[in-house]
Design an enzyme around this catalytic site. Structure first.
Site, short mmCIF file in Angstrom:
data_model
loop_
_atom_site.label_atom_id
_atom_site.label_comp_id
_atom_site.label_asym_id
_atom_site.label_seq_id
_atom_site.Cartn_x
_atom_site.Cartn_y
_atom_site.Cartn_z
N HIS A 1 0.68 -1.09 0.18
CA HIS A 1 0.03 0.06 -0.35
C HIS A 1 1.19 1.26 -0.15
O HIS A 1 0.80 2.09 -0.74
CB HIS A 1 -1.10 -0.18 0.86
CG HIS A 1 -1.87 -1.12 1.13
ND1 HIS A 1 -2.69 -1.40 2.08
CD2 HIS A 1 -2.44 -1.70 0.17
CE1 HIS A 1 -3.62 -2.34 2.14
NE2 HIS A 1 -3.35 -2.97 0.71
N ASP B 1 -6.45 5.42 2.27
CA ASP B 1 -7.06 5.13 1.28
C ASP B 1 -8.53 4.30 1.73
O ASP B 1 -8.74 4.73 3.08
CB ASP B 1 -5.85 4.20 1.13
CG ASP B 1 -5.99 2.23 2.04
OD1 ASP B 1 -6.95 2.03 2.71
OD2 ASP B 1 -5.08 2.35 1.83
#
Ligand code: UDP
Length: 477
Positions: free
Chosen positions: A17, A116
């Site tokens: 990520h 996110d």
């Protein structure tokens, strides 16, 4: 107005990520003169070497702050990675609040906060501090459509398990998707994961804008459909979408020395090697690992394989496997028999360098979105072998929508047999195969389209400029 505006970003835990967030931060800093603070949630006191190296490689305008590690002592030993992921964010919220507050007290140009989708609770913290919340989805538009569509789908379906849905789901602008190919986290509608995911889906519109790691030519219909719904529903319900991809890793991927496999690649013929990797945490069962080994061998093609110890659970967010000895779990004699044609690398390879190497001609991938985009950016055609998360959605799009990947057939017992693997590998790599040629040609076209999107007047360059303009305006208002 070009006084440096400041944004804070919060990737959810895990190197995969962090990579696209760091790359986005880099672009905002280098191309649009932003100051970026990267806030890193952590789970233990040990910060991985890969994370540290990545953060150290960022330009001076991007700084980073580690949040204090959260404690998981109360969790059962077999807690799922997705549970750890969401809890890491939840338990980091007080320290995040503290960090944002202190950034605000020293810099009145902190205009936006980017998390996110899994960090949706953090968006609320930012909003509470009057910092504009934005979401960066390091996935594609089709996956984003699943998020947006889920609340409606939830109201209409009656089955408990999505894999039992009688008809494919038709997301606007996307290829039809069977229930079994939806994210694994939303397969069981009675699970905690599902509730968590549904909650995220309902709260996405809290964001003032959504950045997606895709580009117009890759998913024009899906992106247009997302924008249209937004226009049709008025400004209140869906935020603007910025397709700024492909945002892929540039530079060295890890501090680990990958020179051995790169020099091996250097000795192989052009486009002759199949790179095999299941991302930062993908693992196979013991049976599947054995079938893959024999399948690669039977194909007669060259391969570079990043192997992990077999395991039925993914190794995502777990400790590295650096002390791994592949001989312990590969079939007897495999390494010796394949010495001339294959190379096996334990746990991690410098992927972006492997994919951009002239000897690499195919990529057997778990279809993680970053890996996929790295394949696209280098024009390397794929064998789609999705494992978990949203990877099956990606596989459907790559195989049925874009025609840039082949997908081997899985048997009833969940295993792909060696014969099927050998067949698919040969089709992709053998220059004489029509089907392989089609896939290879399509991927070359997609590579050119990706380069165009990132070019001077490309769609992604323009989308990032639009975003930068909007954010800078906030700094001056
Ligand atoms: N990666 C790498 N070497 C490896 C495995 C993965 O550099 O051996 C990088 C890869 O280049 C990509 C990321 O890790 O940037 C994996 O992200 P992806 O979204 O593909 O999959 P995930 O790890 O989230 O399943």
């Amino acid at each position: 107005m070009d006084q440096t505006a400041h944004i804070a970003i919060l990737p959810s835990p895990g190197i995969s990520h962090l990579i696209p967030f760091a790359e986005l931060a880099k672009r905002l800093a280098l191309h649009h003169n932003f100051h970026v603070t990267c806030i890193i949630p952590t789970t233990t006191d040990d910060r991985s070497d890969a994370t540290k190296a990545l953060l150290d490689s960022l330009p001076a305008a991007v700084d980073s702050i580690y949040l204090p590690p959260v404690n998981f002592d109360d969790l059962p030993k077999d807690a799922k990675p997705s549970a750890k992921l969401s809890l890491t964010i939840t338990r980091s919220l007080p320290s995040l609040h503290h960090v944002l507050n202190s950034l605000l007290s020293t810099d009145n140009r902190l205009v936006a906060f980017l998390a996110d989708p899994f960090g949706f609770e953090a968006l609320e913290v930012a909003k509470g501090l009057n910092i504009s919340p934005y979401v960066f989805v390091p996935l594609n538009a089709m996956a984003l459509s699943v998020f947006f569509h889920l609340p409606k789908l939830d109201e209409t379906v009656s089955v408990r398990f999505m894999r039992h849905l009688p008809d494919p789901i038709k997301l606007p602008g996307c290829v039809p998707l069977h229930g079994k190919d939806l994210f694994d986290t939303i397969q069981d509608r009675e699970s905690e994961n599902y509730k968590w995911f549904l909650n995220i889906s309902k709260r996405l519109s809290l964001a003032e804008g959504i950045i997606v790691n895709s580009f117009l030519d890759l998913e024009s219909a899906a992106l247009k459909a997302l924008q249209q719904t937004e226009e049709a529903s008025g400004s209140s319900s869906k935020p603007p979408i910025y397709a700024v991809g492909p945002i892929v890793q540039t530079g060295l991927s890890t501090p680990k020395d990958g020179s051995e496999c790169l020099s091996w690649l250097g000795k192989q013929p052009r486009c002759s090697v199949l790179y095999v990797s299941f991302g930062s945490g993908g693992t196979l069962s013991s049976d599947q690992l054995t079938e893959l080994a024999f399948g690669l061998e039977m194909s007669g093609q060259r391969f570079l394989w990043v192997v992990r110890r077999p395991n039925n659970e993914s190794a995502y967010l777990s400790e590295g496997q650096s002390q791994l000895e592949p001989r312990d779990f590969l079939p007897n004699g495999f390494l010796e028999r394949n010495r001339d044609k294959g190379m096996v690398v334990p746990s991690w390879a410098p992927q972006t360098q492997v994919l951009s190497h002239g000897s690499t001609g195919g990529f057997l991938s778990h279809c993680g979105w970053s890996s996929t985009l790295e394949g696209v950016a280098n024009g390397v055609p794929l064998i789609a072998w999705p494992l978990y998360a949203e990877q099956k959605v990606n596989a459907v799009m790559l195989v049925e929508g874009l025609n840039v990947a082949l997908r081997p057939k899985v048997e009833e017992n969940g295993v792909v047999p060696r014969e099927e693997i050998a067949k698919v590998v040969k089709v992709l790599m053998d220059k004489g195969s029509e089907e392989g040629k089609r896939v290879r040609d399509n991927m070359k076209e997609l590579k050119d389209a990706a380069a165009k999107a990132l070019g001077k007047d490309g769609s992604s360059t323009r989308a990032l400029s639009d975003l930068a303009f909007t954010l800078k305006n906030k700094a001056t208002n």
